[in-house]
Design a protein around this motif. Structure first.
Motif, PDB file in Angstrom:
ATOM      1  N   PHE A 195       0.826  -1.203   0.000  1.00 29.14           N
ATOM      2  CA  PHE A 195       0.000   0.000   0.000  1.00 29.14           C
ATOM      3  C   PHE A 195       0.862   1.255   0.000  1.00 29.14           C
ATOM      4  N   GLU A 196       0.311   2.329  -0.539  1.00 30.63           N
ATOM      5  CA  GLU A 196       0.979   3.621  -0.496  1.00 30.63           C
ATOM      6  C   GLU A 196       0.885   4.189   0.915  1.00 30.63           C
ATOM      7  N   GLU A 197       1.805   5.096   1.221  1.00 29.38           N
ATOM      8  CA  GLU A 197       1.837   5.679   2.557  1.00 29.38           C
ATOM      9  C   GLU A 197       0.541   6.422   2.870  1.00 29.38           C
ATOM     10  N   THR A 198      -0.013   7.075   1.860  1.00 31.97           N
ATOM     11  CA  THR A 198      -1.266   7.818   2.085  1.00 31.97           C
ATOM     12  C   THR A 198      -2.434   6.887   2.399  1.00 31.97           C
ATOM     13  N   THR A 199      -2.309   5.636   1.976  1.00 32.07           N
ATOM     14  CA  THR A 199      -3.387   4.666   2.220  1.00 32.07           C
ATOM     15  C   THR A 199      -3.358   4.146   3.641  1.00 32.07           C
ATOM     16  N   LEU A 200      -2.172   4.128   4.239  1.00 33.06           N
ATOM     17  CA  LEU A 200      -2.037   3.543   5.571  1.00 33.06           C
ATOM     18  C   LEU A 200      -2.841   4.305   6.617  1.00 33.06           C
ATOM     19  N   LYS A 201      -3.006   5.607   6.426  1.00 34.90           N
ATOM     20  CA  LYS A 201      -3.775   6.378   7.396  1.00 34.90           C
ATOM     21  C   LYS A 201      -5.239   5.950   7.403  1.00 34.90           C
ATOM     22  N   TYR A 202      -5.719   5.470   6.249  1.00 35.76           N
ATOM     23  CA  TYR A 202      -7.096   4.969   6.195  1.00 35.76           C
ATOM     24  C   TYR A 202      -7.223   3.648   6.947  1.00 35.76           C
ATOM     25  N   PHE A 203      -6.193   2.819   6.865  1.00 32.74           N
ATOM     26  CA  PHE A 203      -6.203   1.586   7.651  1.00 32.74           C
ATOM     27  C   PHE A 203      -6.173   1.897   9.144  1.00 32.74           C
ATOM     28  N   ASP A 204      -5.402   2.939   9.490  1.00 36.83           N
ATOM     29  CA  ASP A 204      -5.342   3.353  10.892  1.00 36.83           C
ATOM     30  C   ASP A 204      -6.710   3.833  11.361  1.00 36.83           C
ATOM     31  N   ARG A 205      -7.394   4.593  10.521  1.00 34.27           N
ATOM     32  CA  ARG A 205      -8.735   5.066  10.863  1.00 34.27           C
ATOM     33  C   ARG A 205      -9.713   3.901  10.989  1.00 34.27           C
ATOM     34  N   LEU A 206      -9.573   2.937  10.090  1.00 31.52           N
ATOM     35  CA  LEU A 206     -10.437   1.762  10.129  1.00 31.52           C
ATOM     36  C   LEU A 206     -10.171   0.929  11.380  1.00 31.52           C
ATOM     37  N   GLN A 207      -8.911   0.848  11.777  1.00 34.99           N
ATOM     38  CA  GLN A 207      -8.559   0.119  12.988  1.00 34.99           C
ATOM     39  C   GLN A 207      -9.155   0.792  14.224  1.00 34.99           C
ATOM     40  N   LYS A 208      -9.113   2.117  14.263  1.00 35.79           N
ATOM     41  CA  LYS A 208      -9.693   2.847  15.393  1.00 35.79           C
ATOM     42  C   LYS A 208     -11.212   2.659  15.450  1.00 35.79           C
ATOM     43  N   LYS A 209     -11.830   2.608  14.277  1.00 33.90           N
ATOM     44  CA  LYS A 209     -13.268   2.374  14.228  1.00 33.90           C
ATOM     45  C   LYS A 209     -13.601   0.991  14.778  1.00 33.90           C
ATOM     46  N   THR A 210     -12.815   0.005  14.380  1.00 29.92           N
ATOM     47  CA  THR A 210     -13.023  -1.358  14.882  1.00 29.92           C
ATOM     48  C   THR A 210     -12.792  -1.419  16.386  1.00 29.92           C
ATOM     49  N   GLU A 211     -11.804  -0.676  16.870  1.00 28.98           N
ATOM     50  CA  GLU A 211     -11.547  -0.634  18.320  1.00 28.98           C
ATOM     51  C   GLU A 211     -12.737  -0.044  19.073  1.00 28.98           C
ATOM     52  N   ARG A 212     -13.370   0.966  18.479  1.00 29.93           N
ATOM     53  CA  ARG A 212     -14.572   1.543  19.118  1.00 29.93           C
ATOM     54  C   ARG A 212     -15.686   0.515  19.176  1.00 29.93           C
ATOM     55  N   TYR A 213     -15.852  -0.229  18.088  1.00 28.69           N
ATOM     56  CA  TYR A 213     -16.859  -1.291  18.085  1.00 28.69           C
ATOM     57  C   TYR A 213     -16.546  -2.330  19.157  1.00 28.69           C
TER      58      TYR A 213
END
Length: 302
Positions: A195-213
């Motif tokens: 993945f591109e570096e700019t894409t990794l921040k979206y994975f980080d956001r998705l991980q935080k969303k999953t953590e909230r769930y």
């Protein structure tokens, strides 16, 4: 089915003879994995060697992901395995329900329009697996509150089935989100530079969303535990009240047992020759019962 990406446009095709130097996503039935692996020179793992749990694996030149997707609206409906074979510019996805996921991919492509990239489509796809509809948490919370309210107002005498059902649902959600967090953590490390570096921040956001769930699930589990403890406390109170009644009754009639035992002795007693002895014993027994009832009534035992 192949989805080839080029300058924001996506070409949909049933077959692709050459995928080198192309960016795209391919969606197939899981049974086609070996055939596709041979044709496009990708790694193949027999299904019996794949763990039944979600996991992430970083191998030489590609990432492999196994996710056992659940239906948030039907948690008892079983899990549907989705496999991801991720290379630098091409993603292969295998599932036993390809038609369902093809529709999700095509809807995502349509919604993104000119902003289409394989990274964004993959992110949206995984987001769908995590669940974009969080109404299940509201429904579970409402069910827990109603159950607790019913216990407080003594409208419900037995809620064991409801508590077990809630705990089972939350166990499924907890286990699912734990596994997804492991997968997202592995993707965020990006060891194969897929993945591109700019894409990794979206994975980080998705991980935080999953953590909230995941935190929501833990909070709901704690709430169910409190309901179970309240129910157990209510059961204990009812049991104590029942035991108190039996204790009072036993205590009241214990002197009568003494009287029966006393006059049941095989001895000659003076009362036997008194004409009113029978009435005296009856009166004594009644007096003992009345005195016992009055005493415990005064003490507030019943």
């Amino acid at each position: 089915m192949f989805y080839i990406f080029s300058d924001g446009k996506v070409e949909k095709m049933e077959k692709a003879e050459n995928i080198n130097r192309k960016k795209g996503i391919a969606m197939f039935h899981q049974e086609q994995w070996q055939e596709i692996a041979q044709k496009y020179n990708i790694h193949y793992t027999p299904s019996q060697q794949i763990s039944k749990y979600a996991y992430y694996e970083c191998l030489d030149g590609f990432d492999f992901i196994c996710i056992n997707a659940i239906d948030y609206q039907n948690l008892y409906g079983g899990q549907r395995r989705v496999l991801f074979y991720l290379q630098k510019d091409f993603y292969f996805i295998f599932s036993d329900e390809p038609a369902k996921w093809k529709k999700i991919i095509e809807t995502t492509i349509e919604n993104l329009g000119e902003k289409n990239t394989i990274y964004k489509v993959l992110l949206e796809f995984i987001t769908k697996l995590i669940g974009s509809d969080i109404s299940i948490f509201d429904d579970l919370e409402k069910e827990i509150v109603e159950l607790e309210q019913a216990l407080i107002t003594t409208q419900k005498k037995d809620c064991v089935k409801e508590i077990i059902s809630l705990r089972k649902k939350l166990m499924i959600l907890k286990k699912y989100h734990e596994q997804l967090l492991d997968v997202l953590e592995g993707l965020s490390e990006n060891e194969n530079a897929i993945f591109e570096e700019t894409t990794l921040k979206y994975f980080d956001r998705l991980q935080k969303k999953t953590e909230r769930y995941y935190e929501n699930v833990l909070n709901l589990r704690e709430a169910v535990t409190q309901v179970r403890e309240s129910y157990q406390a209510q059961v204990d109170i009812n049991l104590n009240y029942t035991m108190k009644i039996f204790t009072v009754i036993t205590t009241i009639f214990l002197p009568l047992t003494l009287i029966v035992g006393w006059y049941g002795m095989n001895f000659e007693m003076p009362e036997y020759h008194w004409n009113h002895s029978y009435a005296m014993v009856i009166g004594l027994s009644i007096s003992v019962v009345v005195a016992g009832v009055a005493f415990f009534k005064k003490k507030g035992w019943f």
